[in-house]
Design a protein around this motif. Structure first.
Motif, short mmCIF file in Angstrom:
data_model
loop_
_atom_site.label_atom_id
_atom_site.label_comp_id
_atom_site.label_asym_id
_atom_site.label_seq_id
_atom_site.Cartn_x
_atom_site.Cartn_y
_atom_site.Cartn_z
N LEU A 1 49.67 15.17 61.57
CA LEU A 1 48.70 16.36 61.35
C LEU A 1 47.76 16.17 62.48
O LEU A 1 47.40 14.91 62.92
CB LEU A 1 48.12 16.29 60.12
N ASP A 2 47.16 17.09 63.11
CA ASP A 2 46.31 17.05 64.13
C ASP A 2 44.94 16.96 63.38
O ASP A 2 44.67 16.90 62.11
CB ASP A 2 46.17 18.13 65.07
N ALA A 3 43.78 16.75 64.28
CA ALA A 3 42.45 16.29 63.72
C ALA A 3 41.99 17.57 62.91
O ALA A 3 41.30 17.44 61.68
CB ALA A 3 41.47 16.11 64.62
N VAL A 4 42.13 18.83 63.08
CA VAL A 4 41.75 19.98 62.47
C VAL A 4 42.59 20.07 61.14
O VAL A 4 42.03 20.18 59.94
CB VAL A 4 41.82 21.29 63.29
N GLU A 5 43.90 19.76 61.02
CA GLU A 5 44.65 19.83 59.88
C GLU A 5 44.23 18.86 58.92
O GLU A 5 44.21 18.88 57.76
CB GLU A 5 46.07 19.58 60.12
N PRO B 1 45.69 25.95 57.17
CA PRO B 1 46.60 25.11 57.58
C PRO B 1 47.93 24.86 56.76
O PRO B 1 47.99 25.31 55.51
CB PRO B 1 46.13 23.70 57.68
N SER B 2 49.00 24.66 57.31
CA SER B 2 50.03 24.60 56.42
C SER B 2 51.05 23.02 56.67
O SER B 2 50.96 22.39 57.78
CB SER B 2 51.35 25.51 56.84
N ARG B 3 51.62 22.44 55.81
CA ARG B 3 52.16 21.18 55.96
C ARG B 3 53.56 21.45 56.24
O ARG B 3 54.39 20.57 56.57
CB ARG B 3 52.37 20.44 54.77
N VAL B 4 53.98 22.64 56.17
CA VAL B 4 55.48 23.04 56.59
C VAL B 4 55.94 24.17 57.25
O VAL B 4 55.16 25.01 57.34
CB VAL B 4 56.20 23.30 55.14
N ALA B 5 56.86 23.96 58.14
CA ALA B 5 57.16 25.39 58.88
C ALA B 5 58.78 25.30 58.83
O ALA B 5 59.43 24.53 58.37
CB ALA B 5 56.52 25.01 60.13
N VAL B 6 59.04 26.49 59.69
CA VAL B 6 60.57 26.75 59.71
C VAL B 6 60.88 27.06 61.32
O VAL B 6 60.18 27.86 61.79
CB VAL B 6 61.34 27.56 58.65
N THR B 7 62.07 26.68 61.64
CA THR B 7 62.29 27.02 63.03
C THR B 7 63.17 28.55 62.89
O THR B 7 63.65 28.86 61.92
CB THR B 7 63.48 25.97 63.72
#
Length: 133
Positions: free
Chosen positions: A118-122, A7-13
């Protein structure tokens, strides 16, 4: 094939990634810091690596992966992280004036944060799920 969930806490468009490519060509490797202060505190600040000193009160959220660039690390102040630890952040870009000393300022664009819970898995992966101590 590796089925390990990372999992990651960050992303970019895609739009922000394109701007980061242009800014990296101009300024060299970049990093982000989300300070949580007043005024521009809600805007992610983008700096050339080494121009902003990360301190012991900062949390590394993760890194952005943009094709052709070194990973771009993303940090947040510990105090703000306490409020945002259940949140996934996506760095996007929109027309406007860049924040403070952030390198996108002269481009007529500004970075901003889009967030979701965050979703349950995250949550489980980050040790924040039910029963986490």
């Amino acid at each position: 094939m590796d089925d390990t969930f990372a999992p990651s806490r960050v992303a970019v468009t895609d739009a922000a990634a394109a701007l980061l490519g242009r800014l990296t060509a101009q300024h060299g490797p970049l990093m982000f810091h989300q300070s949580g202060g007043c005024c521009d505190g809600s805007s992610p600040m983008c700096y050339p690596v080494g121009m902003f000193v990360i301190g012991p009160g900062d949390v590394r959220l993760g890194e952005l992966h943009v094709d052709g660039l070194d990973p771009i690390e993303v940090f947040m102040s510990q105090s703000q992280f306490e409020y945002w630890k259940y949140t996934h952040l996506t760095i996007d870009v929109v027309p406007g004036r860049g924040a403070g000393f952030s390198v996108e300022g002269p481009t007529g664009m500004r970075f901003l944060i889009r967030s979701r819970m965050l979703d349950a898995v995250e949550l489980e992966a980050f040790g924040l799920g039910p029963g986490a101590g």
